[in-house]
Enzyme design. Structure first.
Site, mmCIF file in Angstrom:
data_model
loop_
_atom_site.group_PDB
_atom_site.id
_atom_site.type_symbol
_atom_site.label_atom_id
_atom_site.label_comp_id
_atom_site.label_asym_id
_atom_site.label_seq_id
_atom_site.Cartn_x
_atom_site.Cartn_y
_atom_site.Cartn_z
ATOM 1 N N ASN A 65 0.838 -1.203 0.000
ATOM 2 C CA ASN A 65 0.000 0.000 0.000
ATOM 3 C C ASN A 65 0.873 1.253 0.000
ATOM 4 O OD1 ASN A 65 -2.571 1.576 0.455
ATOM 5 N ND2 ASN A 65 -1.358 2.179 2.244
ATOM 6 N N GLU A 66 0.818 1.974 -1.106
ATOM 7 C CA GLU A 66 1.303 3.362 -1.198
ATOM 8 C C GLU A 66 2.816 3.556 -1.143
ATOM 9 O OE1 GLU A 66 -2.606 5.960 0.051
ATOM 10 O OE2 GLU A 66 -1.066 5.680 1.594
ATOM 11 N N MET A 67 3.603 2.473 -1.238
ATOM 12 C CA MET A 67 5.033 2.727 -1.094
ATOM 13 C C MET A 67 5.720 3.160 -2.379
ATOM 14 S SD MET A 67 5.798 3.154 1.749
ATOM 15 C CE MET A 67 7.550 3.402 1.448
#
Ligand code: BMA
Length: 865
Positions: free
Chosen positions: A463-465
């Site tokens: 998620n979102e890295m």
């Protein structure tokens, strides 16, 4: 069956090594929950006021769990597979019975002792474990002890050794620093919607298992869809303890596959011996089954969800059943279609060859106590998602891999799962070989457990890295970037390809395909859009963007009044009180809710009105986005909002609060995620009516629109036949009210509302009301709202109470609620045009018609000022 299971569930003793705490804890269970029962968080418990703040300190201790168990001698006897049954040449070496400790969830840093002997150490709550125990157990009393080292020291030490960035690392009040240094639910260390409650315990099933001769692994199923039939390539493998050189290892065992139809009829049954060369310690077979006239599984809204059952059995040479596994299967093809097009590259889930518009939300762990949710509570959440016309759930990467029940329920309700691997908003110590081995084993184990589910649509690395590295400006090194690529673009895709080859792998959310190449690009891949809410932009900002697939966007609101009542006392019920601020973990969240309210609504008259308005504005925000992207389906093929649920009573982005109470947003989701949607964007004094159809059949009906003044007097009205092809969205009517609304004072528009409705042939209705000015500018009149038993029997064919709700003047966001009970209504927070009575079904909860008037409370927007 020759397999014997001794459950280690039930009550265990638990004590902190500093002697501060001692309790009885249930397995599967939560230490924090046990301490709550002992009153450690005060008589009202963990959630009340700011009691949750005590949990972090408790977690700074080591705990010892212990239990004594009595074992029958027969459980420890060598196996029955005597020489006589094994035929000539069997020497008796390697007696076939083996006993294992199997633990499906150990949270987290545990050292396991059996009768005082150390058996194993674990450091990953996301994995299942199996440890051989053979000689350690004795007939009669056996003592089990599990020493849990406190994770707080562990993560602090790790960060001291090598400091790795993670979200909120400068906000220890929001999240414990170092949560990325351990394989444990990250959000248990706090998140911008969750408290810091790092729990300890055996959180999933734990047992002793005695196998005779061999144990079955998890079968694999590969589906080949052909015209009028589906071929199932089946593979099963066993772990066998016969000495490799023993000829019986070659020929002894037999595998049986049996497929049951969705109706439970046995469709086919085959037996096969291990294929040559795949024997010895790991006998394996491959076989093919053909299903003629298959019943195809579809995501919700596109068809039904027939589920087959595949049973795999392992027999010994004497025909005794040694082990058995059962899988539910949906016959379908499911994946992601990405194709270059005039806008960039599409990104859409595709089922059985049909790309469909994904509608849903992001799922977070259901409770701070991971073991408190039951199959029933999980089913209720998933059923409520399906009731709101979802066809997709994204399991977010900062929590846990859900239970088997969760996925089975998604199969049954037709909710396609976007499955993040458990990595979110943080950099990980990938160059540490121990850490790398741990996450590889974790991913393989969970994908092996999930891969067969019909609902399994996609596995996502994190998620979102990828986005974080490119746009968030947090401190990182080139080594970190290399570790990122190694983790999500090499190691984990490789693990996924081996463990779940038929499940689509996507490196990150958001991503445009990887390599840090514009991960949140609006023309490719999936997108997270936070300009509205985190970026303080207006709701209409959504209409400026045509993302390919929205996997995150969101807006906060307060939970239901009754939910607030559960953690506050009278004096706390002010949104800027310490308690209300504690139950808000998004920095400045209550101020932001207020700021947005002031953009669209008038100052609320009281606390209850503020709570109501926060929910209405949340629903309006998300409606703007969803309706816009659905009008642009084909370019945009997914709207998944942040977030479905809460893990405690809190102000958050959820649409269903912690106690399962639907917020205005969940009722709005039910409308704007409906297969058939009539939406009405407004620009100045112009409006358009768009008809979207996400069904596989064409629809036809009539569109109606009525311009009224706030007294309900009709100013102008019209209608036209309308139809929509399957899986389409199109403009039906363009309306221009300049003549009706323009006046020198510029105030006429404040006194007008446009009601729109699509009645389609099968009787269903979609519609709503819009204004040409912000709601706060409307000169709404005080409405006399009424609710009574609907004409006729007052109940529907299922005996559910039917309510007739009306108003004497146009009223917006009409809320039905009850102080003394929780009811689920077929619709809520809807507009009334002052003439038409709405018939509402009480879909859940009890309401006698004689109680309606005194129990059901009505409120509309005008009542809040
Ligand atoms: C996104 C999610 C979560 C977070 C949410 C709200 O970042 O991935 O991490 O809770 O936004 O801020």
């Amino acid at each position: 069956m020759q397999k014997t299971i001794v459950s280690l569930g039930g009550m265990w003793k638990a004590r902190s090594t500093d002697g501060m705490y001692a309790t009885e804890v249930r397995v599967p269970g939560s230490l924090m929950e046990a301490l709550e029962k002992d009153g450690v968080f005060g008589p009202e418990g963990l959630f009340y006021r700011e009691n949750n703040r005590k949990a972090e300190d408790i977690a700074k201790r080591d705990f010892v769990f212990s239990k004594d168990i009595e074992l029958e001698a027969s459980f420890l006897e060598p196996g029955l597979l005597e020489a006589s049954t094994m035929g000539k040449g069997f020497q008796g070496a390697g007696t076939p019975a083996r006993i294992f400790l199997e633990a499906d969830g150990i949270d987290t840093l545990a050292t396991i002792f059996v009768n005082g002997k150390e058996v194993a150490r674990t450091q990953n709550m996301h994995r299942r474990y199996r440890f051989a125990l053979n000689s350690l157990l004795v007939p009669g009393k056996n003592s089990l002890e599990i020493r849990f080292a406190n994770t707080m020291d562990f993560i602090t030490r790790a960060q001291e050794k090598r400091k790795l960035w993670h979200a909120y690392w400068d906000k220890p009040d929001y999240a414990t620093p170092g949560f990325n240094r351990i394989r444990k639910s990250q959000c248990s260390y706090g998140w911008d919607w969750g408290p810091i409650v790092p729990d300890i315990g055996l959180w999933r099933d734990t047992r002793l298992v005695r196998y005779e001769g061999a144990r079955l692994g998890t079968p694999t199923v590969h589906q080949v869809h052909l015209e009028g039939r589906v071929e199932l390539d089946l593979n099963a493998e066993a772990a066998c303890w016969l000495e490799p050189d023993n000829p019986l290892a070659e020929t002894g065992l037999e595998f049986e596959f049996e497929l049951f139809s969705p109706g439970g009829v046995s469709l086919s049954r085959t037996r096969s011996a291990p294929r040559p060369g795949a024997s010895g310690a790991s006998p394996a077979v491959t076989t093919r089954m053909v299903v003629e006239k298959p019943e195809i599984w579809w995501p919700a809204g596109l068809g039904s969800q027939p589920l087959y059952r595949l049973v795999v059995r392992l027999f010994d040479p004497a025909g005794r059943l040694l082990d058995e596994r059962s899988l539910t299967l949906g016959l379908r093809t499911l994946g992601v279609r990405r194709e270059k097009d005039q806008w960039g590259e599409s990104f859409a889930f595709e089922a059985n060859g049909i790309p469909f518009f994904a509608r849903g939300a992001d799922w977070i762990p259901e409770d701070v106590y991971l073991t408190r949710p039951t199959r029933e509570s999980t089913e209720r959440l998933i059923a409520d998602a399906a009731l709101a016309n979802y066809n997709c759930l994204r399991v977010w990467g900062g929590g846990v891999y859900p239970s088997d029940d969760f996925y089975t329920l998604c199969d049954e309700y037709g909710l396609v799962v976007w499955q993040d691997l458990m990595f979110a908003c943080a950099i990980y110590d990938v160059n540490d070989p121990g850490f790398l081995a741990e996450i590889k084993a974790e991913a393989a184990d969970n994908l092996e457990r999930l891969r067969h589910h019909a609902s399994m649509g996609l596995v996502c690395g994190n998620n979102e890295m990828e986005w974080g590295f490119v746009e968030w400006g947090f401190p990182h090194t080139n080594e970190n970037r290399t570790e990122y690529l190694k983790q999500y673009q090499f190691v984990l895709p490789e693990v996924a390809a081996a463990a779940a080859p038929d499940v689509y792998y996507w490196p990150a959310s958001p991503s445009s395909g990887g390599d840090f190449e514009n991960p949140n690009d609006s023309d490719r891949g999936d997108t997270h859009f936070w300009a509205v809410w985190h970026g303080n932009k207006d709701f209409k900002e959504y209409e400026k963007y045509y993302f390919r697939f929205m996997s995150e966007f969101g807006f906060e609101s307060f939970p239901n009044l009754k939910t607030i009542g559960s953690f506050t006392n009278e004096e706390d019920r002010n949104v800027f009180s310490p308690v209300m601020e504690d139950h808000q973990r998004c920095d400045g969240g209550n101020q932001k809710i207020f700021a947005y309210l002031s953009k669209y609504f008038r100052f609320p008259a009281d606390f209850a009105s503020l709570v109501y308005l926060s929910q209405v504005s949340q629903a309006e925000a998300i409606r703007h986005g969803v309706e816009h992207w659905r009008r642009n389906r084909g370019r945009c093929m997914g709207a998944v909002y942040w977030q479905l649920n809460d893990n405690w009573p809190v102000a958050s982005w959820s649409s269903i609060d912690y106690y399962g109470r639907w917020k205005a947003l969940h009722y709005e989701a039910r409308r704007c995620f409906g297969n058939v949607l009539l939406s009405c964007p407004v620009e100045g004094f112009k409006a358009e009516l768009h008809l979207s159809n996400e069904g596989r059949s064409p629809i036809a009906g009539t569109v109606f629109w009525i311009l009224v003044d706030t007294a309900g007097t009709v100013v102008r009205t019209g209608s036209s036949p309308a139809e929509a092809a399957p899986l389409s969205s199109s403009l039906v009517v363009k309306l221009d009210f300049s003549a009706d609304l323009a006046d020198p004072s510029g105030t006429l528009a404040r006194d007008r509302l446009l009601f729109h409705r699509f009645d389609h042939a099968d009787g269903k209705i979609s519609g709503g009301a819009v204004a040409f000015v912000p709601a706060k500018s409307l000169s709404l009149r005080p409405a006399r709202l009424a609710v009574r038993a609907a004409p006729g029997k007052g109940v529907d064919v299922q005996g559910r109470t039917l309510l007739a709700v009306s108003s004497d003047v146009p009223a917006l966001f009409v809320e039905l609620d009850c102080a003394d009970r929780d009811l689920l209504f077929s619709d809520n927070y809807f507009p009334l045009d002052g003439k038409t009575e709405r018939i509402i079904t009480v879909e859940r909860g009890t309401l006698e018609s004689s109680d309606i008037a005194k129990v059901v409370r009505l409120r509309s927007l005008r009542d809040c000022y």
